[in-house]
Design a protein around this motif. Sequence first.
Motif, short mmCIF file in Angstrom:
data_model
loop_
_atom_site.label_atom_id
_atom_site.label_comp_id
_atom_site.label_asym_id
_atom_site.label_seq_id
_atom_site.Cartn_x
_atom_site.Cartn_y
_atom_site.Cartn_z
N ALA A 93 0.79 -1.23 0.00
CA ALA A 93 0.00 0.00 0.00
C ALA A 93 0.83 1.28 0.00
CB ALA A 93 -0.94 0.01 1.21
N ASP A 94 2.14 1.18 0.17
CA ASP A 94 2.98 2.37 0.33
C ASP A 94 2.72 3.45 -0.72
OD1 ASP A 94 4.23 1.43 2.60
OD2 ASP A 94 5.92 0.57 1.52
N GLU A 95 2.90 3.09 -1.98
CA GLU A 95 2.77 4.08 -3.05
C GLU A 95 1.33 4.58 -3.19
OE1 GLU A 95 6.44 1.78 -3.81
OE2 GLU A 95 4.36 1.20 -3.48
N TRP A 96 0.38 3.69 -2.98
CA TRP A 96 -1.03 4.09 -3.12
C TRP A 96 -1.41 5.12 -2.06
CZ3 TRP A 96 -2.86 2.89 -7.60
CH2 TRP A 96 -2.42 1.73 -8.26
N LEU A 97 -0.89 4.97 -0.85
CA LEU A 97 -1.16 5.97 0.19
C LEU A 97 -0.54 7.31 -0.19
CD1 LEU A 97 -0.65 3.84 3.41
CD2 LEU A 97 -2.80 4.78 2.57
N LEU A 99 -0.23 8.41 -3.09
CA LEU A 99 -1.03 8.96 -4.18
C LEU A 99 -2.39 9.47 -3.72
CD1 LEU A 99 -0.23 6.30 -6.92
CD2 LEU A 99 0.45 8.70 -6.98
N GLY A 100 -2.75 9.18 -2.46
CA GLY A 100 -3.99 9.71 -1.93
C GLY A 100 -5.00 8.71 -1.43
N ALA A 101 -4.69 7.41 -1.45
CA ALA A 101 -5.63 6.41 -0.92
C ALA A 101 -5.78 6.59 0.59
CB ALA A 101 -5.13 5.00 -1.23
N SER A 102 -6.98 6.28 1.09
CA SER A 102 -7.23 6.47 2.52
C SER A 102 -7.88 5.25 3.17
CB SER A 102 -8.12 7.69 2.74
OG SER A 102 -9.37 7.54 2.07
N ARG A 103 -8.19 4.24 2.39
CA ARG A 103 -8.81 3.03 2.93
C ARG A 103 -8.06 1.81 2.38
NH1 ARG A 103 -14.15 3.56 4.79
NH2 ARG A 103 -14.76 1.56 3.92
N LEU A 104 -7.78 0.85 3.26
CA LEU A 104 -7.03 -0.34 2.87
C LEU A 104 -7.83 -1.58 3.23
CD1 LEU A 104 -3.48 0.63 4.25
CD2 LEU A 104 -4.37 0.98 1.94
N THR A 105 -8.12 -2.40 2.24
CA THR A 105 -8.83 -3.66 2.46
C THR A 105 -7.85 -4.81 2.28
OG1 THR A 105 -10.89 -2.71 1.60
CG2 THR A 105 -10.76 -5.11 1.75
N PHE A 106 -7.69 -5.60 3.33
CA PHE A 106 -6.81 -6.76 3.30
C PHE A 106 -7.66 -8.03 3.35
CE2 PHE A 106 -4.43 -3.33 5.37
CZ PHE A 106 -3.28 -3.31 4.62
N HIS A 107 -7.22 -9.06 2.64
CA HIS A 107 -7.96 -10.31 2.61
C HIS A 107 -7.50 -11.23 3.73
CE1 HIS A 107 -10.27 -9.94 -1.22
NE2 HIS A 107 -9.50 -8.87 -1.24
N ALA A 108 -8.45 -11.65 4.55
CA ALA A 108 -8.12 -12.43 5.73
C ALA A 108 -7.33 -13.70 5.38
CB ALA A 108 -9.41 -12.80 6.47
N GLU A 109 -7.62 -14.28 4.24
CA GLU A 109 -6.96 -15.53 3.86
C GLU A 109 -5.52 -15.34 3.40
OE1 GLU A 109 -11.37 -15.61 2.99
OE2 GLU A 109 -9.70 -14.28 2.47
N SER A 110 -5.10 -14.09 3.18
CA SER A 110 -3.75 -13.85 2.67
C SER A 110 -2.69 -13.90 3.76
CB SER A 110 -3.68 -12.48 1.97
OG SER A 110 -3.75 -11.42 2.92
N ALA A 111 -3.11 -13.91 5.03
CA ALA A 111 -2.16 -13.89 6.14
C ALA A 111 -2.19 -15.21 6.91
CB ALA A 111 -2.49 -12.74 7.09
N ILE A 112 -1.02 -15.69 7.28
CA ILE A 112 -0.94 -16.91 8.08
C ILE A 112 -1.39 -16.63 9.50
CG2 ILE A 112 0.64 -18.65 9.03
CD1 ILE A 112 2.35 -18.26 6.51
N ASP A 113 -1.00 -15.49 10.04
CA ASP A 113 -1.35 -15.09 11.40
C ASP A 113 -1.97 -13.70 11.33
OD1 ASP A 113 -1.35 -14.08 14.03
OD2 ASP A 113 0.37 -15.31 14.61
N LEU A 114 -3.29 -13.62 11.38
CA LEU A 114 -3.97 -12.34 11.22
C LEU A 114 -3.64 -11.35 12.34
CD1 LEU A 114 -7.62 -12.76 9.89
CD2 LEU A 114 -5.81 -11.30 8.99
N GLU A 115 -3.44 -11.86 13.55
CA GLU A 115 -3.12 -10.98 14.67
C GLU A 115 -1.81 -10.24 14.41
OE1 GLU A 115 -3.98 -9.13 18.20
OE2 GLU A 115 -5.20 -10.74 17.38
N ARG A 116 -0.79 -10.99 14.02
CA ARG A 116 0.51 -10.38 13.71
C ARG A 116 0.42 -9.50 12.48
NH1 ARG A 116 5.27 -14.94 14.55
NH2 ARG A 116 5.00 -15.20 16.82
N PHE A 117 -0.34 -9.96 11.51
CA PHE A 117 -0.48 -9.20 10.26
C PHE A 117 -1.07 -7.83 10.53
CE2 PHE A 117 -3.16 -7.86 6.72
CZ PHE A 117 -2.25 -7.87 5.68
N LEU A 118 -2.17 -7.76 11.27
CA LEU A 118 -2.81 -6.48 11.55
C LEU A 118 -1.93 -5.59 12.41
CD1 LEU A 118 -6.49 -7.66 12.10
CD2 LEU A 118 -5.64 -6.25 10.23
#
Length: 234
Positions: A93-97, A99-118
């Motif tokens: 998301a680095d470059e998109w932020l 450029l002006g992005a303000s909302r980030l949607t992450f897919h729960a299935e993309s992370a092995i450990d969601l707690e650490r990921f978030l």
Amino acid sequence: MSGAIIPAVLPANREDLERKLALLAAIPSVARVQIDVVDGKFAAPASWPYAVGAPRSAAAELAAWAREGGALPEPWRIAYEMDLMCLDAERAADEWLALGASRLTFHAESAIDLERFLAAVYRRYGEHCVSVGLALGIGSDLSLIEPHIRQISYVQFMGIATIGRQGQRFDSRVFEKIRAFRARHPGVAVQVDGGVSLENAKKLIALGVSGLVVGSAILRARDPAAAFAKLDAL
């Protein structure tokens, strides 16, 4: 401008992205836009800047655009949301932020450990004051995201079986998934992405969905502004 209808853009290249964003920005009532970022690994086929052909130069093109002070159209009026269908989503998301992005949607299935990921997401992007949401696939159980509800601003339920592609048939299993989630978490904002049309939008709204992400039904329409207006009128 409620932002309840969220047009989605799946860019083939930078020119394609800019053309579609300009088209949407010309519609005065568009208040939110989602940009789909597909890495070709977590989901396929890859979109720009991951698109097959010259992935390194495309990534450099995006980085240069952000570094040179580029901006997504009218960010003071339109909230840009990145749907990050990527295995390295916490870094994507680095470059998109920039450029002006303000909302980030992450897919729960993309992370092995969601707690650490978030936790990593908030360490990396917390200072940007972004809204963070979790997307859940049609085949995934609610238990995957429920322990993390307090860490996110919204949940995005996928209304299609295979993510990363526009124009797919709506999967009606999402109705029951939303119904069960709303019963347990009535205060959490819910949006649906994939297969949304005039035919199913009314039922989704009746179930308490506050955001409808719409791709091909708007951008592939003969008159995108008219297609958006019909959905927005709901």
